[in-house]
Write a protein that holds these residues in place. Sequence first.
Motif, mmCIF file in Angstrom:
data_model
loop_
_atom_site.group_PDB
_atom_site.id
_atom_site.type_symbol
_atom_site.label_atom_id
_atom_site.label_comp_id
_atom_site.label_asym_id
_atom_site.label_seq_id
_atom_site.Cartn_x
_atom_site.Cartn_y
_atom_site.Cartn_z
ATOM 1 N N HIS A 34 0.834 -1.195 0.000
ATOM 2 C CA HIS A 34 0.000 0.000 0.000
ATOM 3 C C HIS A 34 0.871 1.248 0.000
ATOM 4 C CE1 HIS A 34 0.445 -1.368 4.184
ATOM 5 N NE2 HIS A 34 0.418 -0.098 4.537
ATOM 6 N N VAL A 35 0.331 2.296 -0.615
ATOM 7 C CA VAL A 35 0.983 3.593 -0.693
ATOM 8 C C VAL A 35 0.133 4.559 0.110
ATOM 9 C CG1 VAL A 35 1.693 5.464 -2.230
ATOM 10 C CG2 VAL A 35 1.940 3.077 -2.957
ATOM 11 N N VAL A 36 0.781 5.341 0.958
ATOM 12 C CA VAL A 36 0.079 6.266 1.842
ATOM 13 C C VAL A 36 0.630 7.665 1.613
ATOM 14 C CG1 VAL A 36 -0.410 6.845 4.251
ATOM 15 C CG2 VAL A 36 -0.156 4.444 3.575
ATOM 16 N N ILE A 37 -0.262 8.621 1.416
ATOM 17 C CA ILE A 37 0.103 10.031 1.333
ATOM 18 C C ILE A 37 -0.317 10.664 2.653
ATOM 19 C CG2 ILE A 37 -0.165 12.175 0.044
ATOM 20 C CD1 ILE A 37 0.945 9.791 -1.628
ATOM 21 N N SER A 38 0.616 11.291 3.345
ATOM 22 C CA SER A 38 0.335 11.900 4.650
ATOM 23 C C SER A 38 0.535 13.407 4.589
ATOM 24 C CB SER A 38 1.257 11.328 5.731
ATOM 25 O OG SER A 38 0.993 9.955 5.912
ATOM 26 N N GLU A 39 -0.428 14.133 5.085
ATOM 27 C CA GLU A 39 -0.347 15.584 5.144
ATOM 28 C C GLU A 39 0.590 16.012 6.278
ATOM 29 O OE1 GLU A 39 -1.522 17.584 2.872
ATOM 30 O OE2 GLU A 39 -2.438 15.904 1.802
ATOM 31 N N PRO A 40 1.074 17.249 6.270
ATOM 32 C CA PRO A 40 1.969 17.728 7.333
ATOM 33 C C PRO A 40 1.369 17.493 8.723
ATOM 34 C CG PRO A 40 1.886 19.322 5.561
ATOM 35 C CD PRO A 40 0.840 18.281 5.250
ATOM 36 N N GLY A 41 2.188 16.944 9.602
ATOM 37 C CA GLY A 41 1.775 16.666 10.977
ATOM 38 C C GLY A 41 1.055 15.357 11.168
ATOM 39 N N ALA A 42 0.584 14.724 10.097
ATOM 40 C CA ALA A 42 -0.177 13.476 10.204
ATOM 41 C C ALA A 42 0.686 12.352 10.764
ATOM 42 C CB ALA A 42 -0.734 13.078 8.846
ATOM 43 N N PRO A 122 -3.540 -1.645 17.973
ATOM 44 C CA PRO A 122 -3.171 -0.254 18.270
ATOM 45 C C PRO A 122 -2.132 -0.169 19.388
ATOM 46 C CG PRO A 122 -5.554 -0.495 18.132
ATOM 47 C CD PRO A 122 -4.971 -1.884 18.131
ATOM 48 N N ASP A 123 -1.183 0.709 19.223
ATOM 49 C CA ASP A 123 -0.148 0.961 20.229
ATOM 50 C C ASP A 123 0.356 2.388 19.988
ATOM 51 O OD1 ASP A 123 1.890 0.985 22.082
ATOM 52 O OD2 ASP A 123 2.848 -0.847 21.339
ATOM 53 N N ARG A 124 -0.180 3.337 20.729
ATOM 54 C CA ARG A 124 0.089 4.756 20.469
ATOM 55 C C ARG A 124 1.501 5.143 20.896
ATOM 56 N NH1 ARG A 124 -4.329 9.304 20.673
ATOM 57 N NH2 ARG A 124 -5.122 7.717 19.308
ATOM 58 N N LEU A 125 2.304 5.526 19.908
ATOM 59 C CA LEU A 125 3.673 5.967 20.128
ATOM 60 C C LEU A 125 3.827 7.463 19.923
ATOM 61 C CD1 LEU A 125 5.503 3.129 18.192
ATOM 62 C CD2 LEU A 125 5.467 3.467 20.657
ATOM 63 N N ILE A 126 3.035 8.016 19.000
ATOM 64 C CA ILE A 126 3.076 9.448 18.690
ATOM 65 C C ILE A 126 1.648 9.958 18.781
ATOM 66 C CG2 ILE A 126 3.628 11.226 16.994
ATOM 67 C CD1 ILE A 126 5.602 9.255 15.700
ATOM 68 N N GLU A 127 1.441 11.001 19.542
ATOM 69 C CA GLU A 127 0.116 11.612 19.634
ATOM 70 C C GLU A 127 -0.186 12.365 18.348
ATOM 71 O OE1 GLU A 127 -2.169 11.177 22.020
ATOM 72 O OE2 GLU A 127 -0.745 9.852 23.024
ATOM 73 N N PRO A 128 -1.354 12.131 17.764
ATOM 74 C CA PRO A 128 -1.704 12.852 16.525
ATOM 75 C C PRO A 128 -1.941 14.336 16.780
ATOM 76 C CG PRO A 128 -3.259 11.049 16.971
ATOM 77 C CD PRO A 128 -2.319 11.139 18.122
#
Length: 128
Positions: A34-42, A122-128
Amino acid sequence: MRAGFERLALKADARGFVFEPARIAELAAQQNVHVVISEPGAVRGNHFHKRGSEILTVIGPALVRVREDGEVRDVIVAEGEVLRCDFPPLVAHAVQNTGTRANVLVAFNTVAHDPVTPDVVPDRLIEP
């Protein structure tokens, strides 16, 4: 098995650049790409896989955070770099776009995507 990281060589010219995210010998074992495009900060990921091994490549700038064996570590991907990450099962990982424009992730996994019984926890490492 521990997570591995490799900065990939880029072939660049006036049109842009090309990189190879997976080795030929690894392609037959892959059941998902899969290819993912992420916006700034995502933030993407914030999970681990129960069974699957994942090859993830990210175009910087980005922050890659990993938790394995109770230890958290950060890997910085600079602007214009491509980092290949190899995540074995049970290694939590997350990626944050730290730039000012969209970035790209390309990921392969040895387990097919199944929305009914996903291989991710799920394992939260970085807060969105």
